[in-house]
Each structure stands twice: as C-alpha cells, then as structure tokens.
Scaffold this motif. Structure first.
Motif, PDB file in Angstrom:
ATOM      1  N   ALA A 163     -24.903  30.042   5.248  1.00  0.00           N
ATOM      2  CA  ALA A 163     -25.740  28.779   5.691  1.00  0.00           C
ATOM      3  C   ALA A 163     -25.927  29.147   7.195  1.00  0.00           C
ATOM      4  O   ALA A 163     -26.435  28.220   7.716  1.00  0.00           O
ATOM      5  N   LEU A 164     -25.470  30.299   7.822  1.00  0.00           N
ATOM      6  CA  LEU A 164     -25.601  30.423   9.254  1.00  0.00           C
ATOM      7  C   LEU A 164     -26.906  31.416   9.234  1.00  0.00           C
ATOM      8  O   LEU A 164     -26.927  32.486   8.870  1.00  0.00           O
ATOM      9  N   THR A 165     -28.124  30.703   9.772  1.00  0.00           N
ATOM     10  CA  THR A 165     -29.553  31.481   9.594  1.00  0.00           C
ATOM     11  C   THR A 165     -29.660  32.226  11.081  1.00  0.00           C
ATOM     12  O   THR A 165     -28.788  31.924  12.012  1.00  0.00           O
ATOM     13  N   GLY A 166     -30.868  32.762  11.086  1.00  0.00           N
ATOM     14  CA  GLY A 166     -31.161  33.311  12.453  1.00  0.00           C
ATOM     15  C   GLY A 166     -30.393  34.335  12.643  1.00  0.00           C
ATOM     16  O   GLY A 166     -29.962  35.383  12.031  1.00  0.00           O
ATOM     17  N   ALA A 167     -29.916  34.368  13.992  1.00  0.00           N
ATOM     18  CA  ALA A 167     -28.966  35.457  14.652  1.00  0.00           C
ATOM     19  C   ALA A 167     -27.711  34.817  15.182  1.00  0.00           C
ATOM     20  O   ALA A 167     -27.740  34.569  16.353  1.00  0.00           O
TER      21      ALA A 167
END
Length: 570
Positions: free
Chosen positions: A511-515
């Motif tokens: 669920a933790l997207t991006g960086a």
C-alpha cells in the motif's frame, strides 16, 4: 501461433556464436546447448561480449513489460546489425494458467514457439520438481525407517513442490493411514519456481558445482540442534542424476529470429529472479569479439524492480558468475508512474480505473519519485541507467514526453519503446542508447559490485539492503533474531542475503506507493538456503504457493481439434 515449422537450429545457434557440435535438437524448434560449449578448450574470443541487464521501476500488479522490452531490445540491436543473444527465465505453468499468463513477451516481441516457452519446453521445470520431491520422499522414508539421524520432526523445513497455482496445497498433512503409510506430520507445498533446487540450478557453474550445492541443502535439524543436509540423507547424488540434462540451457528465438537462451526460473520474491549463470556464460563466450568479428551483446533481465531483482543480480548472481554489465536498462511506464502517485487503486485481474487512463501530467509527476529512486539504485551499483519508456496504446503523447523529460532531467539516457506493436523497429532508439552507453562504460562501471561485503555479518547485510530500499531500520521478531544467531554460530554468516518482500512497493507494504520514507523493515522469519548460498529474511506476507483468481487464464486456453493449435495462451 503453433510455431511448428522447421528451423535450422545450427544457423540460429551460430547467430549467438555457438558451434554446431554443441547444439542438441529437441524437436524442430528448440535445442539444448551442450555444456561442452563452456569447456576450457572451446573457442572463445578476446574482446568480452557487452553484457546488459534489464530491470524496472516498481511494477503494478500487471507488470510493466520488462521481458517484452528485453525481447524488443534484442531485436532492435539485431536490426542495427549487431550480434546479440538474450537470456531469459523459463515461464512457470502456474502463473500461465493463473492471473499473469505467459512470460515470453507479447505481440511482435515474444519468444517463439510461445506454447513451448510457456508450457513444458524441454521438461526442465518438471526435472526440478522431480529432484526436489525425491529429497522429500527420501526424508520421509528416513523417518519411517527409524530416523537414524535423529531428525527433530518439528524442525523440518523442506516442503514438496508442484508447478501449479493451488492454494489448497499450502498446508497439508502427509502420512495418513496405517503405520506402513509413513510418519504422520504437517507439511506443505510450494510452487516449483520457489524450490531451492531451482535457484541452485540457476547459480550452478558446472555439473560438479550443482552436485556440491545440492549436497549442502539443509532440510531440518536433529534433536541436538545440528543441521541435517541432503548429503546426510544420501539424496544429493540421485538428485543430480535427475537434473543432469536440465542443466543445459535451452535455445529458442524471438519472433524476428534473434537467439534466446531460456534457462531456469527462480521465484523472484524469495530468490534471485534471474536466468542462469550458465546461460549467460554460454552467450558471453559465443559473442566475444574476435579478429574478424566485433563483440556482441548479451542481454538479460533481473527480477521485479531494481530494488529486488537488480540488487540480487549483483549481490548473488554476478558474485557467482564474475560477469559485470556495461549498461542497465530501466523499464518504466506511464501507468506505473500514475499508480505511484497514490491516487488510484490498481488490482490485478481487474481493469485499470477509468480516470487513470485520462491525460494527467500531474499524476505522472506525482509518481515520478519511484522512478527517480530506482535510477538512484542503479547508480548505486556504478551503472548509468538507460530509461526505456514502454508505451501503451492508452498512453497520451504528452505523458510519455513528461516521463522522458523527468528522466533526462535526472541525467539518464531515455528512449520510448513500442515492442508489442512494432517489434525491433519500435526499439531501435533504445538500441542506439544502449550501444552508446556500452561504448562509454567499462564493464560494470566505476564502483559496480556488491551492496555489502561477504565478511559483513548477516544483520549488517540485511540492514544495507533495507537502507537501499529507503528503510530507517530493521525490526526482527524474536524467532528471526535467534535464527540469525544460529546461522552465524554454525558458519553461515558468510552467505549472501535475500529480503523476501512484496514487489509492489519499495517497502514491505504494497500500500506504500512512490518512494516511501520513515518506515522500518519488519523481519518476521529467517530461512536458510545453504545450497543456494544465502539466507532469506521474510518480511510481511509472502506466499510461495500462489492461488488462482476467480476466472483464471486456464478457462480461456484450449486446443483446436482440427489443427492441434493451442489457443488462448498469452
């Protein structure tokens, strides 16, 4: 595509610099390459082949076409008149019949014959299944006949395997019935690519090395806490016999006739996720430069994103093979950048959200942090990346241009590619960028190498991998911490490490997207793969036996009874 027309396999092999005497035909379309091609007396050029690795940004559940781009790039290099060969992992039938489909490319950039690539090929995966389960059978037979080694049944870690997605096999009980039916105990099944035998095959450098690695497999502990190996059980020799022919790489081709060596398929979540060391060495020897021929290009791919696949490629595979790439291609897509904006929920097997297909440069910019992080990872291994923007029909030209602008702003070479619809012609710009990168870089580039040193302790190795992901630190469960201490105490501290986590995020949490930043890596379990040469830290929920979706690809696959053509395979 039935793909059963005759192919001159010796001509195909010659394009990869492989002599005819090393070609062992398996039917009219596929061959194995005799390991004598690597013998000290075999012909080899002086100028090393130009080794190129293809990796990617963090993918969506659909995948971003890394294999397809690698195939298209091989065809693009051939279109530029370069000698080239591609080395790929073998497809697993479980995902082929599940949600993913085949793993041999798509459209005009695919490995043919596709049905051989995605189904049985030459039986290598079946051989791995048989060798793995032979050890399982010997282990249970040992228990049945008195357990002379004093194995503590509660410590058995060796499962059984099948090349199928079947959640019902994740937890099973074996030995039910009468006393003659064996010892009753709880057991499990993994999918065959998750077998330690598969990754041992991918890392073995010779038949002798394969035999030694199989002997080092650890299956349990005895009642005094000592490790019990396949060698202790007397199974390693027979396992080697089962795998002897499977150790030879398989020769196929792309849709445009570029040679492809397909060999082994270790699970990317808990293993290297790379094709074999032997396949790379065969291709590199064949395409080395001579007095009359310039050095060619050996392309390979690495796992999921650069956080998982490329790290293990350098820290494990290259540490074994001794090979170092001159260039690294990072595959990115507009849809992956949009997904990493955090504004959409992408679910495998379901259509992309309609809004995600609308032109939106802000979404691209918001998700660019993930691509930039992967560029930094590539550079951390001493490589200057070449960004391949894999263009889909639903992409808007302004979005593709924005991805290219951001990547160039970060100092990377960039090329849009259209391998599915245009084949090699759609990848010549990428081929030119790769040629330029290889001409300017020495093998591996300055500082290329492992993320950690062999002499680092296991906790330090895991911490360095976690820091590369962006974690602030590592938290161990009590059992994981004890297991690491046992490994250090018993002489396994020199081994490499694998962090088994989701491929859908730089972190352990999909669920933790991006960086993401400000998170810690939770290690709930540690396992030992002594034969493969690493320990792996399990983070979050990682299943080694996938299940099927509500409507698996198997429902669409059939055979035309009038022609024998397999239909619905993708």
């Amino acid at each position: 595509m039935r793909g059963d027309e005759d192919v001159d396999l010796t001509v195909l092999a010659a394009r990869a610099g492989i002599a005819a005497q090393h070609v062992v035909p398996y039917g009219r379309q596929v061959a194995k390459i005799d390991l004598a091609a690597l013998a000290p007396g075999a012909a080899a050029g002086e100028d090393p082949a130009r080794y190129v690795v293809v990796t990617a940004m963090t993918p969506t559940a659909f995948g971003e076409g890394k294999t397809t781009v690698a195939i298209g790039l091989a065809q693009g290099l051939a279109a530029r008149g370069e000698r080239c060969a591609l080395t790929l992992r073998q497809s697993a039938m479980g995902p082929t019949f599940g949600i993913k489909g085949g793993a041999g490319g798509s459209g005009l950039a695919r490995v043919v014959p596709a049905e051989r690539m995605n189904l049985h090929l030459t039986g290598d995966v079946h051989a791995v299944t048989a060798a793995h389960n032979l050890l399982s059978a010997v282990l249970d037979n040992h228990l049945h006949h008195g357990n002379a080694l004093g194995i503590d049944e509660r410590t058995i870690t060796w499962p059984r395997v099948l090349d199928v997605n079947d959640r019902a096999l994740r937890h099973v009980v074996v030995g039910l019935g009468s006393r003659s039916d064996g010892v009753t105990r709880q057991a499990s099944f993994d999918i065959t690519p998750a077998s330690e035998v598969m990754v041992i095959m991918s890392l073995a450098t010779s038949l002798a090395d394969l035999r030694a690695r199989l002997g080092r497999i650890v299956v349990a502990r005895d009642v005094e806490g000592r490790w019990v190996s396949a060698e202790d059980l007397g199974a390693a020799g027979a396992m080697t016999a089962v795998l002897r022919d499977a150790l030879e790489p398989n020769l196929l081709r792309t849709a445009e006739g570029t040679p492809v060596l397909v060999h082994t398929g270790p699970f990317g979540n808990i293993a290297t996720g790379c094709s074999s060391v032997i396949a790379d060495r065969v291709a590199a020897r064949g395409l080395a430069g001579t007095e009359t021929l310039p050095a060619g290009y050996v392309l390979t791919e690495a796992g999921f994103g650069a956080d998982m696949g490329l790290e293990r490629f350098f820290d494990i595979k290259c540490a074994v093979s001794g090979m170092r790439p001159r260039a690294a291609v990072l595959v990115v897509t507009v849809r992956a950048l949009k997904a990493h904006s955090g504004r959409y929920r992408v679910v495998g097997g379901k259509d992309l959200p309609a809004q995600m297909l609308e032109e939106n440069l802000e979404d691209v910019r918001a998700g660019a942090a993930n691509m930039l992080k992967h560029l930094a990872i590539v550079r951390g291994f001493g490589m200057e990346p070449v960004v391949a923007v894999n263009v889909f029909p639903t992409d808007h030209p302004s979005e593709v241009a924005e991805v290219a602008r951001i990547a160039r702003g970060a100092g990377a070479r960039v090329a849009p590619v259209r391998p599915v619809t245009e084949g090699g012609r759609g990848c010549v710009e990428l081929a030119d960028a790769v040629i330029e990168a290889c001409e300017q870089e020495e093998p591996g580039g300055a500082g290329a190498g492992r993320l950690y040193a062999a002499e680092d302790d296991l906790r330090t190795k895991i911490a360095k991998v976690a820091a590369m992901y962006g974690a602030q630190g590592v938290d161990y469960s009590p059992s994981a911490a004890r297991f690491l201490e046992d490994c250090e105490r018993d002489g396994f501290g020199h081994l490499a490490v694998v962090v088994a986590k989701t491929p859908l995020s730089l972190s352990h949490d999909p669920a933790l997207t991006g960086a993401p930043t400000g998170w810690r890596l939770p290690v709930r379990e540690v396992r030992l793969a002594a034969g493969a040469g690493y320990v792996y830290a399990v983070c979050g929920s990682v299943s080694t036996m996938p299940g099927l979706p509500s409507h698996p690809a198997a429902e669409r696959i059939d055979v035309d009874p009038s022609t024998g053509e397999i239909i619905g395979l993708r």
